[in-house]
Design an enzyme around this catalytic site. Structure first.
Site, PDB file in Angstrom:
ATOM      1  N   ARG A  68      -0.675  15.498  28.995  1.00  0.00           N
ATOM      2  CA  ARG A  68      -2.072  15.464  30.170  1.00  0.00           C
ATOM      3  C   ARG A  68      -2.403  17.162  29.866  1.00  0.00           C
ATOM      4  O   ARG A  68      -3.556  17.191  29.887  1.00  0.00           O
ATOM      5  CB  ARG A  68      -1.609  15.110  31.421  1.00  0.00           C
ATOM      6  CG  ARG A  68      -2.927  15.177  32.433  1.00  0.00           C
ATOM      7  CD  ARG A  68      -2.578  14.465  33.772  1.00  0.00           C
ATOM      8  NE  ARG A  68      -3.689  14.334  34.537  1.00  0.00           N
ATOM      9  CZ  ARG A  68      -3.804  15.259  35.638  1.00  0.00           C
ATOM     10  NH1 ARG A  68      -3.112  16.035  35.954  1.00  0.00           N
ATOM     11  NH2 ARG A  68      -4.956  15.168  36.627  1.00  0.00           N
ATOM     12  N   ILE A  94     -10.686  15.701  35.872  1.00  0.00           N
ATOM     13  CA  ILE A  94      -9.500  14.681  34.920  1.00  0.00           C
ATOM     14  C   ILE A  94      -8.837  14.101  36.217  1.00  0.00           C
ATOM     15  O   ILE A  94      -8.593  14.523  37.269  1.00  0.00           O
ATOM     16  CB  ILE A  94      -8.594  15.596  34.174  1.00  0.00           C
ATOM     17  CG1 ILE A  94      -7.431  14.722  33.367  1.00  0.00           C
ATOM     18  CG2 ILE A  94      -7.990  16.867  34.633  1.00  0.00           C
ATOM     19  CD1 ILE A  94      -6.795  15.208  32.117  1.00  0.00           C
ATOM     20  N   SER A  95      -8.961  12.722  36.220  1.00  0.00           N
ATOM     21  CA  SER A  95      -8.598  11.978  37.076  1.00  0.00           C
ATOM     22  C   SER A  95      -7.277  12.198  37.392  1.00  0.00           C
ATOM     23  O   SER A  95      -6.381  12.604  36.825  1.00  0.00           O
ATOM     24  CB  SER A  95      -8.623  10.332  36.923  1.00  0.00           C
ATOM     25  OG  SER A  95      -9.944  10.093  36.561  1.00  0.00           O
ATOM     26  N   GLN A  96      -6.978  11.695  38.947  1.00  0.00           N
ATOM     27  CA  GLN A  96      -5.479  11.798  39.400  1.00  0.00           C
ATOM     28  C   GLN A  96      -4.535  11.028  38.364  1.00  0.00           C
ATOM     29  O   GLN A  96      -4.876   9.748  38.431  1.00  0.00           O
ATOM     30  CB  GLN A  96      -5.631  11.383  40.772  1.00  0.00           C
ATOM     31  CG  GLN A  96      -4.161  11.868  41.627  1.00  0.00           C
ATOM     32  CD  GLN A  96      -4.271  11.354  43.185  1.00  0.00           C
ATOM     33  OE1 GLN A  96      -5.411  10.800  43.452  1.00  0.00           O
ATOM     34  NE2 GLN A  96      -3.342  11.705  43.697  1.00  0.00           N
ATOM     35  N   PRO A  97      -3.216  11.435  38.074  1.00  0.00           N
ATOM     36  CA  PRO A  97      -2.478  10.400  37.149  1.00  0.00           C
ATOM     37  C   PRO A  97      -2.398   9.126  38.025  1.00  0.00           C
ATOM     38  O   PRO A  97      -2.309   8.088  37.290  1.00  0.00           O
ATOM     39  CB  PRO A  97      -1.351  11.470  37.085  1.00  0.00           C
ATOM     40  CG  PRO A  97      -1.604  12.595  37.262  1.00  0.00           C
ATOM     41  CD  PRO A  97      -2.871  12.776  38.065  1.00  0.00           C
TER      42      PRO A  97
END
Lengths: 245, 818
Positions: A68, A94-97
């Protein structure tokens, strides 16, 4: 010369600076493993894991593999493996994992599937998808983001993700139909053309909420006779709504 | 020494410009950030007033010795810091959306309001030092301070209408500099070379501001607001920007990616959307102007949204659209053959966009013979019109509603039991109210609306369970309330429409659980369950058990968007790791956070220096009981004044209809009256200050008792009057109360001036700190207990103040230390 606390601190700092990039990579890898473990544990109770109590192990493997930090701007690199969304510029994140894990899981992908992503953003979600299926297509409307994500995907070896700069509203006609579609850009309604490009039996996932806070996930299912149904899922377990009754 | 008329005028100008600056900051931050943060940042920035009090208290002798130089420097610094501090604050990477993810954001937040506190610090120094220096004339000085502020509050609203919000930031410092020139030329304090030097300094500062700062300020709008995001798209540009106190409207065109605004569109719709222009309010809350050329085929999509439900039930002739905006709901009514449409929109600039600037594009929508546009606030229109409608329709968005509870502190008189009763009375027999909102999950907006509707229907002798229909698309929920029982025919049409467009049935009289939750499945049929319970006699139990606050909103507690329940907090906190932040009704918690910050800041900035000061002076002065008394007295006043003002603002919003005008009228009215009260108390030398305060508080209590007990009758009477009369009567109601409220502060200050002048800056400071806490505390009290309690608490504080004024007025507060 005696070692004062200050000079010993300097030595430590020097050593840290001299540490090889390889060590940093190792460090990132460890952090990533820890993060995936955390997500797997936390999500046992999520509302959005259907017909099972846990995430698909393949999805967890994919999250363990994708670096990431390679998709995160330098300024935020040190936060790459925190379970939080990070700014990537142009008002995007960038989205939350954990959300990436849930959305990917909801698609129930097979290796042979063909997947379309609307909103490439950082490219991270596309990389995760590429770990699971052979064909990933991704469209991004902001030219600068499209360019940067394409470079990052190439650099990290995810060449099989085919990216394009353009308006996702009309899908990707030439490559249709798709087994799964993932929409990462917010939408006021579901574009009809996109639904058309979904195979019968196919699945589509849309996050609803703001850039920093996904409120719920919408899973769109096209039945074998092309009927359209949706499921609205909370990323956390928060039921029942009326106390303990 | 007495200040001259020039000095009083300058005080008025500085005070007016500072209040205008406060309102302006609120506007600017609502635009570049979000409204709720604007509210908090600006209320905390007022800590500058408190800090100024401490500063003056500690530096009292020094600043007094160099009074002429100190006063002019503060004036100059105020003028320079007004634009500079804002510019500096907006360069910080403060992003409220990240507050819960990133601890650094707390620091930026702190930095933002500390920076913004600077201008208020200088302004407060100017006024506080003047009070100290001319302590014999405190009532007059305080009166000009209040009168100036009153004019400032009206002036800024007028300015916001005629000048772009970015340019006003330059006008206010110029006004302050003009005040400085006035002071120099009119007052005898400065003379000779000193006067020349200050004149030059002011002119240089003025020239520097005008030459170095851009004519219109570049505003750093958060990149996470929807307008900023749209502007990152290729071939996208701003066509027009209109700014007013009601907000900044921006029209944006995108050749490549049009707005595609069709909330609630059916998932099976295949309609092509017509051309559209996006309209943003304060860079967010997108709506759209839809191209219309008289061809209804292009508007087909408006028949395929959940909000089209009422039009399926019967032909609608007379339709009232509340919150018409750029006209989507009006087009929908036209599409379905309405013969008369009253479109109500409160923002005149929004109407202008459709009527003039984009009239061709919008097909002269607001000039069509079927359409009549009314520039009015929705509830005001409903209370004034005598028309009866087949359909009253509104979108919840127009009320700036459901956004994670962030608007929870905003009063909303559109959706209360009383307002729904009002709407019901304007329905023909068998007519409908239709409300569409974005679905929030877990459900809270719609359950609260159902609870409110249920209470309104019951009071109109309608059976809630027989009069309601509820359907859902994947993103919206549409509630239809009928003035009468729903018929079998209507249920058939409801089912046909919902089946055709994959809308889910959530409620109709006689619905079974199997029919709900089919197309857009939730884990449980939440909406069906909520509607069934809330429209039945199980209502109270369901509301009590629900995890969010969904109690019906009323005019006494008009906080529709307040969903927070303390009982749910532990559960949400335990889920935080898995991303349950969205479940937090953050508006309420942020208010509490702001209050805590204010308390901590007040402690550090006020009590600590006070403690140190007392330790240092212990040997010389034995005035310990005095300090506590003075502090408590002025703290109580600071809280109580704003409690009453805020309670009145919130009640008068309903009577005067429009929040912006109501707020301005009430603030100006109170300040004006308090100014007069202060002035007169200074003239009444024969009456002891304590008697004056006692009389004022007794009168205040009597007046408030009348207002509270007969509020219903008073508002009923006022609402029936013409606009002019209503405003006039409202001001007349405020006047005597405000007059009394203007007395306690200068009365006690004058006493201090005579016997304990070193306490003046402390009193000024503590009053400042109280004013920071007061609005936040007032909102929390009003939310929790309603306005009546808020006013009662304020009166108790005033009574406490009377008690703190010592019995023997010849030895006010305490003995003068020997």
């Amino acid at each position: 010369m005696t070692l004062t606390p200050l000079s010993s601190l300097t030595v430590v700092l020097l050593l840290m600076a001299l540490m090889s990039p390889l060590q940093a990579q190792d460090n990132f890898k460890q952090q990533r493993q820890a993060l995936v473990k955390e997500i797997a544990t936390d999500l046992r109770s999520s509302d959005a894991i259907l017909d099972a109590s846990e995430l698909d192990p393949r999805v967890l493997d994919a999250l363990r593999s994708v670096p990431r930090h390679q998709f995160v701007p330098d300024k935020h690199k040190h936060q790459s493996y925190r379970n939080r969304p990070l700014p990537i510029g142009y008002g995007q994140t960038i989205s939350q994992p954990v959300i990436v894990a849930l959305m990917t899981n909801l698609l129930e992908l097979k290796a042979s599937d063909k997947v379309l992503e609307i909103g490439t953003g950082s490219g991270y979600q596309a990389a995760v998808l590429a770990e699971l299926v052979d064909k990933v297509y991704s469209i991004e409307i902001v030219p600068e983001l499209a360019e940067r994500a394409a470079e990052d995907l190439k650099r990290t070896g995810y060449d099989k993700v085919i990216t394009r700069h353009g308006d996702g509203y009309y899908g990707w006609e030439e490559q249709a139909p798709f087994d799964a579609i993932i929409v990462t850009a917010a939408a006021d309604h579901i574009p009809p053309r996109l639904l058309k490009q979904l195979k019968p039996g196919g699945r589509m996932v849309i996050p609803v909420g703001s850039r920093f806070m996904v409120q719920h996930l919408v899973l769109v299912k096209k039945t074998q006779d092309s009927d359209i149904l949706t499921e609205q899922l909370l990323p956390v377990k928060f039921v029942p709504l009326t106390g303990d009754h | 020494m007495h200040p001259g008329a020039g000095y009083l005028l300058t005080i008025g100008l500085v005070s007016g410009a500072t209040l205008a600056y406060e309102v302006l900051l609120l506007r600017l931050f609502s635009l570049i950030q979000w409204h709720h943060f604007a509210f908090m940042v600006i209320s905390l920035a007022l800590l500058g007033y408190g800090v100024s009090g401490v500063f003056l208290a500690l530096m009292r002798q020094g600043v007094s010795r160099y009074f002429p130089a100190v006063i002019m420097s503060n004036l100059l610094l105020l003028a320079l810091s007004m634009p500079l501090c804002f510019m500096l604050a907006q360069t910080l990477p403060f992003n409220p959306a990240e507050l819960l993810w990133d601890p650094w954001q707390l620091l930026y937040w702190l930095a933002v309001y500390l920076i913004l506190a600077v201008p208020f610090f200088f302004a407060a120094n100017f006024i506080g030092l003047s009070l100290y220096q001319f302590r014999r004339g405190i009532p007059t000085l305080y009166a000009s301070d209040l009168l100036g502020a009153a004019l400032g509050s009206v002036g800024i609203i007028a300015l916001l209408f005629v000048i772009d919000v970015g340019q006003i930031l330059l006008i206010l410092p110029v006004l302050v500099l003009v005040a400085g020139l006035l002071l120099l030329t009119q007052s005898s304090i400065w003379s000779g070379r000193q006067k020349q030097a200050w004149l030059t300094a002011i002119l240089v500062a003025g020239a520097a501001l005008l030459l170095l700062l851009p004519a219109s300020l570049q505003l750093n709008i958060s990149s996470y607001k929807s307008q900023s995001q749209m502007l990152t798209l290729p071939e996208t540009r701003v066509l027009q920007r209109e700014s007013s106190p009601l907000g900044v409207l921006t029209v944006v065109e995108s050749k490549q990616v049009p707005p595609r605004y069709a909330p609630g569109l059916s998932i099976v719709s295949n309609a092509e959307l017509p051309e559209q222009l996006a309209v943003f309010t304060d860079a967010d809350a997108m709506s759209a102007i839809t191209a219309f050329n008289g061809d209804f085929k292009a508007l087909r999509f408006l028949g395929q949204t959940s909000s089209a439900l009422p039009y399926q039930l019967k032909p609608m002739e007379q339709v009232l659209v509340l919150g018409a905006g750029p006209g989507s709901d009006v087009l929908q009514a036209l599409l379905h053959g309405a013969t008369h449409i009253d479109a109500v929109e409160e923002n005149p600039q929004m109407i202008k966009l459709i009527q003039n600037d984009y009239a061709d594009f919008a097909g002269d929508l607001y000039a069509l013979p079927q359409v009549q546009v009314h520039q009015s606030e929705a509830r005001a229109f409903a209370s004034e019109t005598d028309r009866q409608y087949d359909l009253i329709t509104m979108s919840f968005q127009s009320a700036a509603g459901a956004s994670g509870g962030l608007y929870s502190m905003t009063e909303n008189y559109l959706f209360t039991v009383e307002s729904l009763q009002e709407y019901l009375q304007h329905l023909k027999p068998g007519g409908y109210i239709s409300i569409t909102q974005q679905t929030t999950l877990p459900p809270r907006v719609m359950p609260k609306l159902l609870a409110t509707v249920s209470a309104a229907l019951a009071s109109q002798k309608l059976t809630p369970s027989q009069s309601v229909l509820l359907i859902r698309s994947w993103q919206t929920t549409t509630l239809v309330v009928k003035n009468g029982p729903v018929s079998k025919q209507e249920i058939r049409q409801l089912k046909q429409f919902s089946g055709k467009y994959n809308f889910d049935l959530a409620y109709y009289p006689g619905i079974t659980e199997q029919e709900a939750n089919r197309f857009h499945q939730l884990k449980l049929p939440y909406f069906y369950e909520a509607a069934t319970a809330l429209l039945s006699s199980d209502k109270a139990q369901f509301i009590a058990d629900y995890k969010f606050n969904i109690e019906a909103a009323t005019d006494n507690k008009p906080y529709f968007s307040q969903f927070f329940k303390w009982e749910t907090l532990p559960e949400i906190m335990s889920l935080l790791d898995t991303g349950s932040i969205f479940l937090l009704e953050s508006g309420y918690l942020l208010l509490i956070a702001a209050l805590l910050q204010a308390l901590v800041a007040s402690f550090i900035l006020l009590l600590l220096p006070l403690w140190l000061w007392r330790r240092r002076r212990k040997d010389r002065e034995q005035a310990q009981p005095l300090h506590k008394r003075v502090l408590a007295y002025f703290f109580a006043l600071g809280l109580a004044f704003l409690f009453i003002e805020i309670a009145f603002i919130q009640k008068f919003v309903l009577i005067l209809h429009h929040p912006v005008y109501a707020v301005t009228t009430v603030i100006a009215g109170f300040l004006l009256a308090a100014g007069a009260g202060s002035f007169l108390s200074g003239r009444l030398k024969k009456r002891s200050p304590r008697h004056q305060v006692l009389a004022a508080v007794v009168l205040m209590t009597a007046l408030s008792a009348v207002y509270i007990s007969s509020y219903g009758a008073i508002s009923g009477f006022l609402l029936a009057q013409s606009d002019f009369l209503r405003y006039l009567l409202a001001v007349l109601m405020i006047m005597p109360l405000g007059f009394c409220m203007g007395i306690p502060f200068p009365a006690a200050m004058s006493v201090l001036g005579r016997v304990h002048d070193e306490m003046i800056p402390w009193a000024w400071g503590i009053n400042g700190f109280a004013s920071v806490m007061s609005p936040i505390l007032a909102t929390l009290i009003a939310m929790e207990f309603g306005f009546r309690v808020l006013i009662t608490v304020a009166l108790l504080l005033y009574l406490l103040a009377v008690c703190l004024f010592p019995a023997d007025s010849s030895t006010p507060f305490a003995r003068k230390p020997g």
